[in-house]
Write an enzyme that holds these catalytic residues in place. Structure first.
Site, PDB file in Angstrom:
ATOM      1  N   ASP A 171      37.767  51.498  48.614  1.00  0.00           N
ATOM      2  CA  ASP A 171      38.373  50.858  47.449  1.00  0.00           C
ATOM      3  C   ASP A 171      37.170  50.531  46.570  1.00  0.00           C
ATOM      4  OD1 ASP A 171      39.131  48.907  45.596  1.00  0.00           O
ATOM      5  OD2 ASP A 171      40.782  48.258  46.861  1.00  0.00           O
ATOM      6  N   HIS A 172      36.940  51.336  45.527  1.00  0.00           N
ATOM      7  CA  HIS A 172      35.644  51.235  44.861  1.00  0.00           C
ATOM      8  C   HIS A 172      35.432  49.891  44.171  1.00  0.00           C
ATOM      9  CE1 HIS A 172      37.806  52.402  41.194  1.00  0.00           C
ATOM     10  NE2 HIS A 172      36.777  51.941  40.515  1.00  0.00           N
ATOM     11  N   HIS A 234      43.160  47.609  44.453  1.00  0.00           N
ATOM     12  CA  HIS A 234      42.074  46.937  43.730  1.00  0.00           C
ATOM     13  C   HIS A 234      42.400  45.464  43.417  1.00  0.00           C
ATOM     14  CE1 HIS A 234      40.495  50.877  43.424  1.00  0.00           C
ATOM     15  NE2 HIS A 234      41.067  51.248  42.302  1.00  0.00           N
TER      16      HIS A 234
HETATM   17  C1  BG6 Z   1      41.067  54.072  40.035  1.00  0.00           C
HETATM   18  C2  BG6 Z   1      42.439  54.356  39.475  1.00  0.00           C
HETATM   19  O1  BG6 Z   1      41.138  53.750  41.386  1.00  0.00           O
HETATM   20  O2  BG6 Z   1      40.511  52.982  39.312  1.00  0.00           O
HETATM   21  C3  BG6 Z   1      42.366  54.682  37.997  1.00  0.00           C
HETATM   22  O3  BG6 Z   1      43.010  55.456  40.177  1.00  0.00           O
HETATM   23  C4  BG6 Z   1      41.634  53.584  37.259  1.00  0.00           C
HETATM   24  O4  BG6 Z   1      43.644  54.881  37.454  1.00  0.00           O
HETATM   25  C5  BG6 Z   1      40.312  53.240  37.942  1.00  0.00           C
HETATM   26  O5  BG6 Z   1      41.397  54.042  35.948  1.00  0.00           O
HETATM   27  C6  BG6 Z   1      39.671  52.031  37.317  1.00  0.00           C
HETATM   28  O6  BG6 Z   1      38.394  51.865  37.861  1.00  0.00           O
HETATM   29  P1  BG6 Z   1      37.193  51.266  37.023  1.00  0.00           P
HETATM   30  O7  BG6 Z   1      36.064  51.187  37.988  1.00  0.00           O
HETATM   31  O8  BG6 Z   1      36.953  52.212  35.899  1.00  0.00           O
HETATM   32  O9  BG6 Z   1      37.686  49.938  36.553  1.00  0.00           O
END
Ligand code: BG6
Length: 493
Positions: A171-172, A234
């Site tokens: 989960d980045h 997230h």
């Molecule tokens: C991803 C989603 O996990 O996270 C995307 O699949 C989203 O839809 C993205 O745009 C948002 O990540 P960040 O790091 O750009 O806020």
């Protein structure tokens, strides 16, 4: 490392730039090899050229070093197979034997950057070809499952092929410096924790909105929607970081135990919650933007949510009665991810203040992105005669902490995986606990085709019903200005 989905969007936008930066910053051994796997036809050389071109687009220009980029792509290989076909793994095995010089290649890291429909198939095929040795690790993207049942089934599949410590559910958001900073802020300071509870906190907002649409991901997104794409993983992670009890230590067991405890404490959604405390939206066309239903690979009568706002409760001693409002949306006025903690007002105001500028309760804003930092809103005396009080901001921007730019989330997490540290990855029981909470909502939508889905013009702050939900609590969403600058973050100030 073997990347499944090597010709896809995630690989070019995030994984390759992250791997390049790990190599360039000497955070990985330079004798690595990366084998891209996908259905698109490339030979090694074409793939290397393709990635070199993409790196020029997706790596910050300051970080582009010609020699390093050329060396990096020289370590790339490509194999064109269909990852859903078991027999094709024979070719994968042979290719890995050539690359590693081993009969039974085992020192391998797999990354599944494929459409979710392949998440359950790949581990079984790897197992069949004994490519799941004890040294292997597997990173799998979110969403892990489509609902509780499918997540349980995926967990069964993964643990039949790998042991839990080999499985890295990514989960980045947890790789973001500033998400980790929530823990430092709460647990490295003595002054906030005594106030961090129902006695002093009125409500909490967690926002992660974007000014982009779904780009060219219609196929994936239309089957997923905002709840599965952002909230179930997230946003709920951010709820956990904000609400968790202090872990005994910051390690894979203690930290992740506390995350699961938060998920288990989420107050189950009642009928009233389902009807009134979840606002589902979908963006419609505006002057400059097309509507969601006009996007490529989206059904023209799609009822997929591109916006969700909901009120959550946490049933434990610390949080009972404190609403957590979370929201996410595509095609909003700006991109921002932040946590806003609203403290209760002082019990008695003895100072004068100008109507509309009177201090309410203190507000603490933890900005995850952009302009990473922490801002505390306090009442201060207006200089001069008399005794008037107005709100002022104590604002710390993260880049003042040494001028080091916040590191890339993917690079951090891949590095953690390589060094065998799963602390910032989601454990199997946590994914299930999260789905367990959201499952009744998914079932409700499934069984109620008339459940409202509100339209909002692209580029606005979402359906008005979402404001109404906050107004019930005498509150309103905190919307940052469209053009964020350090000096003027919040329009209403
Ligand atoms: C991803 C989603 O996990 O996270 C995307 O699949 C989203 O839809 C993205 O745009 C948002 O990540 P960040 O790091 O750009 O806020």
């Amino acid at each position: 490392m073997v990347i499944f989905g090597a010709s896809g969007d995630l690989t070019k936008r995030k994984l390759m730039p992250a791997l390049y930066s790990l190599y360039k910053d000497k955070r990985i051994n330079k004798d690595f090899s990366i084998l891209g796997v996908g259905r698109t036809e490339y030979n090694d050389e074409d793939y290397q050229n393709y990635i070199l071109d993409e790196l020029k687009d997706f790596v910050d220009s300051d970080d582009q070093d010609k020699t390093a980029m050329e060396y990096f792509v020289s370590r790339l290989h490509y194999l064109s197979i269909d990852p859903s076909v078991e027999a094709d793994y024979e070719e994968l095995l042979v290719r890995l034997q050539e690359l590693t010089g081993e009969e039974r290649p085992s020192n391998l890291l797999y990354y599944l950057a494929t459409p979710p429909s392949l998440y359950g198939v790949i581990p079984l095929h790897l197992k069949k070809y004994h490519l799941n040795g004890k040294q292997t690790r597997i990173i799998v993207e979110k969403p892990f499952g489509y609902d509780l049942k499918s997540a349980q089934e995926l967990n069964r599949i993964y643990t039949s092929a790998f042991s839990e410590h080999q499985i890295y559910r990514i989960d980045h958001f947890l790789g973001k410096e500033t998400a980790q900073n929530i823990l430092a802020f709460r647990f490295a300071n003595g002054i906030f924790e005594p106030l961090w509870n129902r006695n002093y906190i009125d409500y909490v907002e967690i926002t992660a909105v974007e000014n982009l649409g779904i780009e060219n991901r219609g196929g994936y997104y239309d089957a997923s929607g905002a709840l599965r794409d952002m909230i179930q993983n997230h946003l709920i992670q951010l709820v956990a970081l904000t609400a968790m009890e202090p872990p005994v230590a910051f390690n894979e067991t203690d930290f992740r135990n506390e995350v699961v405890k938060v998920y288990d404490s989420l107050t189950p959604l009642s009928k009233v919650d389902l009807d009134e405390h979840v606002v589902r939206g979908q963006y419609t066309a505006s002057d400059k933007q097309k509507g969601y239903r006009e996007e490529k690979n989206v059904s023209p009568d799609s009822r997929t949510d591109t916006y969700i706002a909901m009120k959550l409760g946490i049933s434990n001693w610390r949080w009972s009665g404190v609403p957590f409002y979370v929201r996410t949306g595509k095609q909003m006025p700006t991109k921002v991810t932040e946590i806003v903690v609203h403290f209760k007002a002082a019990p008695h105001q003895m100072f004068h203040c100008t109507e509309g500028k009177c201090p309410k309760g203190n507000t603490l804003i933890i900005r995850i992105q952009p302009n990473e930092g922490v801002l505390l809103r306090v009442g201060m005396k207006v200089p001069g005669s008399g005794f008037e009080v107005k709100q002022a901001d104590l604002d710390l921007t993260y880049d003042k902490l040494g001028g080091i730019p916040a590191g890339d989330a993917y690079a951090r997490l891949i590095e953690d995986c390589i060094s065998g540290d799963p602390t910032l990855f989601t454990r199997g029981d946590a994914v299930e606990a999260s789905w367990r909470f959201f499952d009744p909502l998914l079932k409700y939508w499934n069984n109620s085709p008339d459940a409202p889905l509100y339209g909002y013009p692209a580029g606005t702050w979402g359906p008005l019903e979402s404001e109404a939900m906050m107004n019930e609590h005498g509150a309103a969403w905190t919307n940052p200005c469209k053009n964020l600058t350090n000096s003027n973050l919040y329009c209403e100030l």
